[in-house]
Motif scaffolding. Sequence first.
Motif, mmCIF file in Angstrom:
data_model
loop_
_atom_site.group_PDB
_atom_site.id
_atom_site.type_symbol
_atom_site.label_atom_id
_atom_site.label_comp_id
_atom_site.label_asym_id
_atom_site.label_seq_id
_atom_site.Cartn_x
_atom_site.Cartn_y
_atom_site.Cartn_z
ATOM 1 N N HIS A 286 0.533 -1.542 -0.485
ATOM 2 C CA HIS A 286 -0.368 -0.377 0.114
ATOM 3 C C HIS A 286 0.771 1.100 -0.021
ATOM 4 O O HIS A 286 0.840 2.281 -0.716
ATOM 5 C CB HIS A 286 -0.962 0.078 1.111
ATOM 6 C CG HIS A 286 -2.437 -1.589 0.803
ATOM 7 N ND1 HIS A 286 -2.966 -1.092 0.239
ATOM 8 C CD2 HIS A 286 -2.558 -1.855 2.133
ATOM 9 C CE1 HIS A 286 -3.997 -1.548 0.348
ATOM 10 N NE2 HIS A 286 -3.502 -2.478 1.285
ATOM 11 N N GLU A 287 2.418 0.973 1.006
ATOM 12 C CA GLU A 287 2.954 2.366 0.795
ATOM 13 C C GLU A 287 3.199 3.081 -1.008
ATOM 14 O O GLU A 287 3.581 3.792 -1.154
ATOM 15 C CB GLU A 287 4.050 2.427 1.950
ATOM 16 C CG GLU A 287 5.120 3.366 1.512
ATOM 17 C CD GLU A 287 5.939 3.381 3.296
ATOM 18 O OE1 GLU A 287 7.306 3.840 3.671
ATOM 19 O OE2 GLU A 287 5.875 1.927 3.719
ATOM 20 N N LEU A 288 3.990 1.669 -1.478
ATOM 21 C CA LEU A 288 4.978 1.955 -2.459
ATOM 22 C C LEU A 288 3.282 2.143 -3.874
ATOM 23 O O LEU A 288 3.484 3.244 -4.484
ATOM 24 C CB LEU A 288 5.404 0.562 -3.019
ATOM 25 C CG LEU A 288 5.834 0.633 -4.313
ATOM 26 C CD1 LEU A 288 6.865 1.665 -4.425
ATOM 27 C CD2 LEU A 288 6.392 -0.783 -4.724
ATOM 28 N N ASP A 289 2.625 1.610 -3.756
ATOM 29 C CA ASP A 289 1.260 1.949 -4.375
ATOM 30 C C ASP A 289 0.773 3.876 -4.473
ATOM 31 O O ASP A 289 0.003 4.632 -5.181
ATOM 32 C CB ASP A 289 -0.044 0.606 -4.255
ATOM 33 C CG ASP A 289 -1.159 1.120 -5.324
ATOM 34 O OD1 ASP A 289 -0.530 1.447 -5.962
ATOM 35 O OD2 ASP A 289 -2.213 1.576 -4.832
ATOM 36 N N GLY A 290 0.852 3.604 -2.882
ATOM 37 C CA GLY A 290 0.007 5.288 -3.011
ATOM 38 C C GLY A 290 1.381 6.120 -3.547
ATOM 39 O O GLY A 290 1.531 6.879 -3.648
#
Length: 247
Positions: free
Chosen positions: A107-111
């Motif tokens: 999720h952090e990378l997608d954001g």
Amino acid sequence: MEVALIIFALMLLAFVGLGAYLTVKAVGAAKRGVERTVVQARRTVEDTTLRAKSFGQVGVVGALAQVRLDLRTSMRATQQALADGVRADASLRESLGLFEQLSAHGHELDGELKRLEQEPDRRRTAELLPDLRERAAQIIKAADSLRWAARDRARRFAADDLSLLSEQIEMESGALRDWSREPADDLAAAAAEWDAAQSAPSAHSAPAAPAAPAPKPTPTAPPAALNPPTPTVQYPWQKAPRPESAG
């Protein structure tokens, strides 16, 4: 009368409270259903947009869209596989916990990738793209490893169950094809075994009856002599014997 009114009021309050509770539960369930539908629709729209960007645009924007699409697809497939597998295999709970930690990095990378799509400095974004791809590849590799391990485990259990079931079916088929013994013989043998099992406990458990006393012998007359003397018959014409002749 007052007691009846109090009982009626309490029952009315109980029914009202129960109705309110059921209403709140129903509203909450409907709200969660609507939220899930909205989230699913948002995901579908976003995935469609990313797919369109990855195919329709070139350069940094298209590359970022493709990285996001690959990351989201892998993470969603792994989450679904683990969620389905943990219902049948409780040992996958630990794998599900590891995936939740991995999902936080995803999720952090997608954001971060989503923010870079709006970044006007394309040159700076292009410089960061190799590192972002490497991080995405690492997360995707870990997610794929968990997903395929769970699928291999489920497939192995299914193969073992199928092998055991096949062996049992082969044994049953062999027993059904064994027509060398007649059913009557089997019934007679079973009846003989049943009779033996019933007679054996009764023979051992029945107490021995006390012996009846022997009847006393009936007195019998002493045996007569072999040659008993013949009684002398006295005729009327005979004279009575004299006393001196008797001596």
